[in-house]
Design a protein around this motif. Structure first.
Motif, PDB file in Angstrom:
ATOM      1  N   ARG A 146     -12.867  -9.880   1.723  1.00 52.82           N
ATOM      2  CA  ARG A 146     -13.183 -10.545   2.997  1.00 52.82           C
ATOM      3  C   ARG A 146     -11.946 -11.188   3.607  1.00 52.82           C
ATOM      4  N   THR A 147     -11.054 -11.673   2.739  1.00 50.48           N
ATOM      5  CA  THR A 147      -9.852 -12.343   3.228  1.00 50.48           C
ATOM      6  C   THR A 147      -8.770 -11.356   3.642  1.00 50.48           C
ATOM      7  N   LYS A 148      -8.560 -10.338   2.812  1.00 51.06           N
ATOM      8  CA  LYS A 148      -7.415  -9.447   2.995  1.00 51.06           C
ATOM      9  C   LYS A 148      -7.736  -8.167   3.766  1.00 51.06           C
ATOM     10  N   ALA A 149      -8.960  -7.681   3.656  1.00 52.70           N
ATOM     11  CA  ALA A 149      -9.321  -6.408   4.299  1.00 52.70           C
ATOM     12  C   ALA A 149     -10.779  -6.459   4.729  1.00 52.70           C
ATOM     13  N   PRO A 150     -11.083  -7.247   5.759  1.00 47.13           N
ATOM     14  CA  PRO A 150     -12.488  -7.447   6.144  1.00 47.13           C
ATOM     15  C   PRO A 150     -13.220  -6.165   6.509  1.00 47.13           C
ATOM     16  N   VAL A 151     -12.502  -5.156   7.006  1.00 47.80           N
ATOM     17  CA  VAL A 151     -13.175  -3.906   7.370  1.00 47.80           C
ATOM     18  C   VAL A 151     -13.736  -3.198   6.141  1.00 47.80           C
ATOM     19  N   LEU A 152     -13.153  -3.471   4.979  1.00 46.15           N
ATOM     20  CA  LEU A 152     -13.611  -2.837   3.741  1.00 46.15           C
ATOM     21  C   LEU A 152     -14.584  -3.707   2.953  1.00 46.15           C
ATOM     22  N   ALA A 153     -14.714  -4.966   3.345  1.00 46.42           N
ATOM     23  CA  ALA A 153     -15.437  -5.925   2.509  1.00 46.42           C
ATOM     24  C   ALA A 153     -16.886  -5.521   2.263  1.00 46.42           C
ATOM     25  N   VAL A 154     -17.616  -5.196   3.319  1.00 43.40           N
ATOM     26  CA  VAL A 154     -19.044  -4.904   3.148  1.00 43.40           C
ATOM     27  C   VAL A 154     -19.269  -3.610   2.362  1.00 43.40           C
ATOM     28  N   PRO A 155     -18.652  -2.484   2.759  1.00 44.74           N
ATOM     29  CA  PRO A 155     -18.941  -1.246   2.012  1.00 44.74           C
ATOM     30  C   PRO A 155     -18.466  -1.283   0.565  1.00 44.74           C
ATOM     31  N   LEU A 156     -17.292  -1.863   0.309  1.00 43.81           N
ATOM     32  CA  LEU A 156     -16.810  -1.882  -1.071  1.00 43.81           C
ATOM     33  C   LEU A 156     -17.558  -2.911  -1.914  1.00 43.81           C
TER      34      LEU A 156
ATOM     35  N   ARG B 107      -4.411  -1.875  -5.298  1.00 42.09           N
ATOM     36  CA  ARG B 107      -3.451  -0.980  -4.645  1.00 42.09           C
ATOM     37  C   ARG B 107      -3.550  -1.093  -3.129  1.00 42.09           C
ATOM     38  N   ARG B 108      -4.780  -1.110  -2.636  1.00 48.99           N
ATOM     39  CA  ARG B 108      -4.991  -1.184  -1.187  1.00 48.99           C
ATOM     40  C   ARG B 108      -4.479  -2.498  -0.613  1.00 48.99           C
ATOM     41  N   LEU B 109      -4.644  -3.593  -1.341  1.00 46.56           N
ATOM     42  CA  LEU B 109      -4.319  -4.908  -0.789  1.00 46.56           C
ATOM     43  C   LEU B 109      -2.879  -5.342  -1.033  1.00 46.56           C
ATOM     44  N   PHE B 110      -2.293  -4.912  -2.158  1.00 50.60           N
ATOM     45  CA  PHE B 110      -1.024  -5.522  -2.552  1.00 50.60           C
ATOM     46  C   PHE B 110       0.148  -4.557  -2.717  1.00 50.60           C
ATOM     47  N   ALA B 111      -0.105  -3.291  -3.009  1.00 47.79           N
ATOM     48  CA  ALA B 111       1.004  -2.360  -3.253  1.00 47.79           C
ATOM     49  C   ALA B 111       1.632  -1.948  -1.928  1.00 47.79           C
ATOM     50  N   ARG B 112       2.933  -2.064  -1.835  1.00 45.43           N
ATOM     51  CA  ARG B 112       3.622  -1.755  -0.586  1.00 45.43           C
ATOM     52  C   ARG B 112       4.600  -0.587  -0.729  1.00 45.43           C
ATOM     53  N   GLY B 113       5.397  -0.578  -1.774  1.00 42.73           N
ATOM     54  CA  GLY B 113       6.381   0.486  -1.938  1.00 42.73           C
ATOM     55  C   GLY B 113       5.738   1.794  -2.370  1.00 42.73           C
ATOM     56  N   GLN B 114       6.375   2.906  -2.000  1.00 41.12           N
ATOM     57  CA  GLN B 114       5.829   4.217  -2.345  1.00 41.12           C
ATOM     58  C   GLN B 114       5.745   4.413  -3.851  1.00 41.12           C
ATOM     59  N   ARG B 115       6.778   3.970  -4.563  1.00 42.36           N
ATOM     60  CA  ARG B 115       6.780   4.160  -6.010  1.00 42.36           C
ATOM     61  C   ARG B 115       5.632   3.400  -6.666  1.00 42.36           C
ATOM     62  N   SER B 116       5.454   2.139  -6.280  1.00 44.36           N
ATOM     63  CA  SER B 116       4.387   1.346  -6.897  1.00 44.36           C
ATOM     64  C   SER B 116       3.018   1.934  -6.573  1.00 44.36           C
ATOM     65  N   ARG B 117       2.851   2.436  -5.364  1.00 42.01           N
ATOM     66  CA  ARG B 117       1.565   3.018  -4.987  1.00 42.01           C
ATOM     67  C   ARG B 117       1.283   4.276  -5.804  1.00 42.01           C
ATOM     68  N   ARG B 118       2.317   5.067  -6.050  1.00 42.75           N
ATOM     69  CA  ARG B 118       2.129   6.279  -6.856  1.00 42.75           C
ATOM     70  C   ARG B 118       1.786   5.932  -8.302  1.00 42.75           C
ATOM     71  N   VAL B 119       2.497   4.957  -8.856  1.00 46.79           N
ATOM     72  CA  VAL B 119       2.247   4.578 -10.251  1.00 46.79           C
ATOM     73  C   VAL B 119       0.829   4.033 -10.410  1.00 46.79           C
TER      74      VAL B 119
ATOM     75  N   PRO C 130      -6.090   8.457  -0.648  1.00 53.00           N
ATOM     76  CA  PRO C 130      -6.606   7.101  -0.856  1.00 53.00           C
ATOM     77  C   PRO C 130      -6.155   6.082   0.185  1.00 53.00           C
ATOM     78  N   ASP C 131      -5.193   6.445   1.026  1.00 52.05           N
ATOM     79  CA  ASP C 131      -4.699   5.482   2.011  1.00 52.05           C
ATOM     80  C   ASP C 131      -5.454   5.553   3.337  1.00 52.05           C
ATOM     81  N   ASP C 132      -6.428   6.423   3.423  1.00 49.07           N
ATOM     82  CA  ASP C 132      -7.264   6.546   4.618  1.00 49.07           C
ATOM     83  C   ASP C 132      -8.527   5.717   4.390  1.00 49.07           C
ATOM     84  N   ASP C 133      -8.663   4.608   5.119  1.00 51.99           N
ATOM     85  CA  ASP C 133      -9.787   3.700   4.876  1.00 51.99           C
ATOM     86  C   ASP C 133     -11.137   4.359   5.134  1.00 51.99           C
ATOM     87  N   ARG C 134     -11.203   5.258   6.100  1.00 49.72           N
ATOM     88  CA  ARG C 134     -12.481   5.930   6.357  1.00 49.72           C
ATOM     89  C   ARG C 134     -12.889   6.795   5.170  1.00 49.72           C
TER      90      ARG C 134
END
Length: 229
Positions: free
Chosen positions: A125-135, A192-204, A74-78
Motif C-alpha cells: 500500500r505504501t510503495k506500490a498502491p496499484v499492486l496492493a489490492v490484487p497481490l 524485487r518489485r519494490l526494492f531492486a534497481r540494478g539489472q544485476r540484482s534484479r536478475r539474481v 516480471p517487470d510488467d505490472d499488468r
C-alpha cells in the motif's frame, strides 16, 4: 527418478539460467514446460490418487502454467497482476485438495502467516498502491494453502517445528516445506518489485525466485504425497 520429473528439473534449471543471464528466450523455451511435465508425471505415474483429487491437482497445475507464462516478463505490472490471479486459482486448488485430506487451520500456524501477510500488504500500500489490492488478495490464497499444507494432520509421524512439518520419509511431510518455499518465492517477487534497481540484482533475485518456486512445486506436486493410503 521418473522421466517426467527429471524433465521438470531440467526445464527448471534452464528457466533459472535464463533469468540469471537475462536471456528470455531460454525462459520462453523452458518455463511453459515445467507444470505440464509435473502434470504428465501425475497422469502417467503409478500413484493411486483419488479421481477428484487428481482433477484438483491437475487443474491447479494448469492454472500455474498460465501464471508461469505471464510472469516470464516480471517487470510488467499488468502481467504480474494477471499472473497472481492465475496462481490464486492454483493456491485455491491446493487448499481444497489438502482440506479434502483432512488438513485444518491451527492457531499456532495461522498467526505468523497472518502477521506476514499484513506486513506485506502494508508495504505494498505504501510503495506500490496499484499492486496492493490484487497481490494482497492473492496473498490470502497463498496463506490459506500454506496453513493447510503445514497441518500436522497431513503427516502425523513428522515433527512440527515453528508451524512447519519437518520433512522425513513420508512425502506428505514435505508439503509444508513446499508451501514455505512458495511463500519465500512470492515474498521475493514483492521485494524485487519494490526494492531492486540494478539489472544485476534484479536478475539474481529473479533466479532465486524461480529456483525456490521450482523446488516448491516439485514437493507440492509429488504424486506420492497425494496417493490414497
Amino acid at each position: 527418478m521418473r522421466p517426467f520429473r527429471a524433465g521438470y528439473l531440467a526445464a527448471t534449471a534452464v528457466t533459472v539460467a535464463g533469468a540469471l543471464t537475462g536471456r528470455q528466450s531460454l525462459q520462453w523455451a523452458a518455463k511453459p514446460l515445467m507444470m505440464p511435465l509435473l502434470a504428465a508425471d501425475i497422469a502417467t505415474g503409478p500413484a493411486d490418487i483419488a479421481p477428484p483429487e487428481r482433477t484438483l491437482l491437475l487443474s491447479a497445475l494448469g492454472a500455474a502454467t498460465v501464471g508461469d507464462v505471464l510472469l516470464i516478463e516480471p517487470d510488467d505490472d499488468r502481467r504480474l497482476i494477471a499472473g497472481a490471479s492465475s496462481f490464486a486459482v492454483m493456491q485455491s486448488g491446493y487448499a481444497a485438495l489438502w482440506w479434502r485430506r483432512g488438513a485444518r487451520p491451527r492457531a499456532h500456524i495461522v498467526v505468523p502467516r497472518v502477521l506476514a501477510w499484513a506486513g506485506a500488504a502494508g508495504l505494498l500500500r505504501t510503495k506500490a498502491p496499484v499492486l496492493a489490492v490484487p497481490l494482497s488478495a492473492y496473498g490470502l490464497t497463498l496463506g490459506s494453502a500454506a496453513v493447510l499444507a503445514s497441518d500436522p494432520a497431513l503427516a502425523p509421524g513428522a515433527k512440527n517445528i515453528a508451524g512447519v512439518n519437518i520433512p522425513d520419509a513420508d512425502p506428505c511431510s514435505r508439503l509444508g516445506l513446499g508451501a514455505l518455499l512458495f511463500t519465500v518465492s512470492d515474498g521475493l517477487i514483492v521485494a524485487r518489485r519494490l526494492f531492486a534497481r540494478g539489472q544485476r540484482s534484479r536478475r539474481v533475485i529473479e533466479g532465486i525466485i524461480l529456483a525456490t518456486y521450482g523446488c516448491a512445486q516439485f514437493l507440492l506436486a509429488d504424486p506420492e504425497a497425494h496417493a490414497r493410503h
